[in-house]
Design a protein around this motif. Structure first.
Motif, short mmCIF file in Angstrom:
data_model
loop_
_atom_site.label_atom_id
_atom_site.label_comp_id
_atom_site.label_asym_id
_atom_site.label_seq_id
_atom_site.Cartn_x
_atom_site.Cartn_y
_atom_site.Cartn_z
N PRO A 165 28.11 117.33 103.97
CA PRO A 165 29.47 117.37 103.44
C PRO A 165 29.58 118.22 102.18
CG PRO A 165 28.97 115.16 104.17
CD PRO A 165 27.68 115.95 104.28
N TYR A 166 28.52 118.21 101.37
CA TYR A 166 28.53 119.03 100.15
C TYR A 166 28.55 120.51 100.50
CZ TYR A 166 26.91 121.29 95.89
OH TYR A 166 26.79 122.13 94.80
N GLU A 167 27.70 120.92 101.42
CA GLU A 167 27.67 122.33 101.83
C GLU A 167 29.00 122.71 102.47
OE1 GLU A 167 22.88 122.68 102.88
OE2 GLU A 167 24.33 122.00 104.40
N ASN A 168 29.56 121.80 103.23
CA ASN A 168 30.84 122.05 103.89
C ASN A 168 31.95 122.27 102.89
OD1 ASN A 168 33.43 120.13 104.86
ND2 ASN A 168 32.91 121.81 106.23
N LEU A 173 35.94 125.38 99.88
CA LEU A 173 36.48 125.78 98.57
C LEU A 173 36.47 127.30 98.42
CD1 LEU A 173 35.10 123.25 95.91
CD2 LEU A 173 37.49 123.89 96.26
N ASN A 174 35.39 127.93 98.82
CA ASN A 174 35.31 129.39 98.72
C ASN A 174 36.38 130.06 99.58
OD1 ASN A 174 33.16 129.46 96.94
ND2 ASN A 174 31.62 129.47 98.57
N LEU A 203 42.99 119.89 98.04
CA LEU A 203 42.78 121.32 98.27
C LEU A 203 44.10 122.08 98.34
CD1 LEU A 203 39.92 121.17 100.92
CD2 LEU A 203 39.76 122.26 98.66
N THR A 204 45.08 121.51 99.04
CA THR A 204 46.38 122.20 99.12
C THR A 204 47.03 122.28 97.75
OG1 THR A 204 47.60 120.17 99.67
CG2 THR A 204 46.72 121.46 101.50
#
Length: 332
Positions: A165-168, A173-174, A203-204
């Motif tokens: 989940p962290y990598e995701n 985010l990028n 995020l939105t």
């Protein structure tokens, strides 16, 4: 999310005040130039007298004579205007120093072009509508600077995405940051989905905050509120300016439309039709849309019409994985 007649009148008063300031500033510049360059005043006076003389001279003249006099007037004025521009620029002034200056040259600070709302007025109305929503306070707390990845698991990989989940979330985010940074150069849309509480709305809000800060018009609406507004516009006409103008026009015209929690609304033929119209119209206008949902595209396909699914497949699809962050945060 309604703009009343009184609010509309206040906005139009702002335009009126701007036009007054434009005229006042021109008077100051004119007085300044006349004091230092008296020849400019002579030229302006000559242009005025020539126009008046020509108007008098064409009375009773034939069409050919009138055309000749008007052509000569235009030639004389152009010659005087060139002399005026030369004098101004040779003394360090811009050639248009003695012309009215506008914040919006398209509508000349009237708010309307050819009887239709200018884009500057539409953006001003969207800003007013935005100020009425509670998202303004939310964006101070939820933005890229405050988004934290520390609550996302760094050890257990998702078997489908083959990442933690962290990598995701770092990848998502990028992509969201790239969406913002290339917003004016690349047309793109985002569909962000995942389980409840994984950070989709946050995020939105990050995206909205960045684009509003850079001067873009953004409308953010939960799906339920979006369809409530469209229903009011369709079925409950009133004297509110927003309903006279049509809230849908702002949904179509804003730089970015964010629809949060798609799929939580009551789904029927009306909502299905309006969602398609909104997505399709914005696509035709090359206006970006960001949608968040708990539903994958396959799940949405089972709920909405095939034509909506086909439009959404052109979006950049971002799946957010992880545990319910709200529960995690409340336990820390």
């Amino acid at each position: 999310m309604k703009l009343t007649n009184s609010q509309y009148n206040l906005i139009m008063n702002e335009y009126s005040e701007q036009r007054f300031q434009n005229s006042y500033q021109l008077d100051l510049r004119t007085d300044e130039v006349y004091a230092t360059l008296p020849r400019i005043k002579e030229i302006n006076d000559t242009i005025s007298s020539l126009s008046i003389s020509c108007a008098r001279m064409v009375i009773g003249k034939s069409k050919e004579e009138s055309s000749y006099l008007k052509a000569k007037l235009i030639s004389d004025i152009e010659s005087l205007s060139r002399e005026k521009s030369f004098i101004l620029t040779s003394h360090g002034y811009p050639a248009d120093y003695l012309e009215l200056q506008y914040n919006c040259p398209d509508c000349k600070d009237t708010g309307y072009t050819e009887g239709k709302q200018c884009q500057c007025l539409k953006n001003r109305i969207i800003k007013e509508l935005y100020q009425q929503s509670n998202i303004a306070d939310t964006l101070e707390k939820e933005n890229f600077n405050t988004f934290s990845t520390e609550y996302y698991n760094k050890t257990v990989k998702d078997p489908i995405l083959d990442c933690t989940p962290y990598e995701n979330i770092c990848s998502v985010l990028n992509t969201c940051r790239d969406f913002v940074h290339t917003f004016d150069e690349q047309y793109n849309n985002l569909y962000i989905y995942g389980e409840v509480g994984v950070g989709k709305t946050f995020l939105t809000n990050c995206i909205a905050n960045e684009l509003i800060a850079s001067g873009h018009s953004v409308i953010y609406l939960p799906a339920i509120k979006l369809f409530d507004l469209l229903s009011e516009e369709r079925f409950n006409k009133s004297d509110d300016f927003s309903e006279q103008a049509g809230i849908s026009s702002y949904l179509y015209d804003c730089d970015l439309l964010i629809i949060d929690d798609l799929g939580t609304e009551l789904i029927n033929s009306f909502t299905t039709s309006e969602l398609f119209n909104c997505i399709n119209e914005r696509n035709l206008l090359r206006k970006s849309t960001v949608i968040s949902s708990n539903l994958s595209l396959i799940q949405l396909k089972d709920i909405y019409a095939e034509r909506i699914f086909s439009r959404l497949t052109t979006f950049t699809i971002l799946k957010v994985i992880g545990d319910d962050l709200r529960l995690k945060i409340s336990l820390t």
